[in-house]
Design an enzyme around this catalytic site. Structure first.
Site, PDB file in Angstrom:
ATOM      1  N   PHE A  76       1.795  10.833  24.341  1.00 37.87           N
ATOM      2  CA  PHE A  76       1.579   9.448  23.904  1.00 37.87           C
ATOM      3  C   PHE A  76       0.346   9.254  23.021  1.00 37.87           C
ATOM      4  CE2 PHE A  76       4.091   8.845  27.847  1.00 37.87           C
ATOM      5  CZ  PHE A  76       5.173   8.169  27.307  1.00 37.87           C
ATOM      6  N   HIS A 184      10.721   3.422  30.207  1.00 35.26           N
ATOM      7  CA  HIS A 184       9.864   3.964  29.153  1.00 35.26           C
ATOM      8  C   HIS A 184       9.182   2.815  28.405  1.00 35.26           C
ATOM      9  CE1 HIS A 184       8.761   6.221  25.507  1.00 35.26           C
ATOM     10  NE2 HIS A 184       8.859   7.300  26.265  1.00 35.26           N
TER      11      HIS A 184
END
Length: 217
Positions: A76, A184
């Site tokens: 990320f 998510h």
């Protein structure tokens, strides 16, 4: 020595296995012939920044960002001054909503240095081809990492965001650990569970209960 810290001792038997030798050969050839992310020196960055003995939190991603300049070897995360991708924007929205913390850039190295393992299940990807290095052996390797963390003496918080990460829950059997799972953070599923999940505050509350230092998100 691939990682040059205590992970090498944990993973030394994996390095000897045929699947890993084939994986290394494949990845080296890919770097020589195609544009692969992250830069080769950063493939194991998550493990280099967060030693096995220091892991308190695990955030599981899928595979690296596949656009130029984004992937840096941490799930990320993007380098400082790189535009923040949509999923990370949503992670930061939840962080602000949950703890009132605002982030100015997408570089999550400071999380990693505090014991947050930012682990993708696949550690390399070809430019503009998401999932291009799936089923080449990375999943076996990263499953071993999760299994080894499951055996740790200290309690760990596992943050499982999305179906790919949730599939790893079967590897986490030690009751001393905390599993927090939701959708998510991508724009497609942000409003289906990730928004309002309060995983950041729940993580720190758990760490406090276990007499561990909290994460300065």
């Amino acid at each position: 020595m691939l990682i040059e810290n205590d992970w090498d001792n944990i993973l030394k038997e994996e390095y000897k296995k045929d699947y890993f030798k084939k994986l290394v050969k494949f990845v080296r050839e890919e770097y020589q012939t195609k544009k692969i992310y992250p830069p080769a020196k950063n493939v194991f960055k998550a493990l280099k920044l967060t030693k096995y003995r220091d892991v308190k939190v695990v955030i599981i991603g899928q595979d690296p960002y596949h656009n130029e300049g984004e992937a840096q070897g941490l799930a990320f995360s993007v380098p400082t001054n790189v535009k923040i991708p949509p999923s990370l924007q949503n992670i930061f929205k939840e962080l602000k909503s949950d703890l009132g913390i605002e982030k100015e850039n997408g570089n999550l190295e400071e999380w990693a240095k505090q014991g947050v393992l930012l682990l993708n299940t696949v550690l390399t990807v070809e430019k503009n081809k998401p999932n291009s290095h799936r089923k080449k052996g990375w999943e076996i390797f990263t499953d071993k990492i999760i299994e080894s963390l499951n055996e740790k003496d200290n309690s760990i918080v596992f943050l499982l965001w999305g179906n790919n990460a949730k599939a790893k829950q079967k590897l986490i059997t030690n009751k001393k650990h905390l599993i927090l799972s939701t959708t998510h953070p991508s724009p497609f599923s942000y409003f289906s569970g990730f928004k309002g999940c309060k995983h950041f505050s729940q993580t720190n509350e758990f760490l406090q209960q276990k007499n561990q230092s909290i994460i300065k998100w």
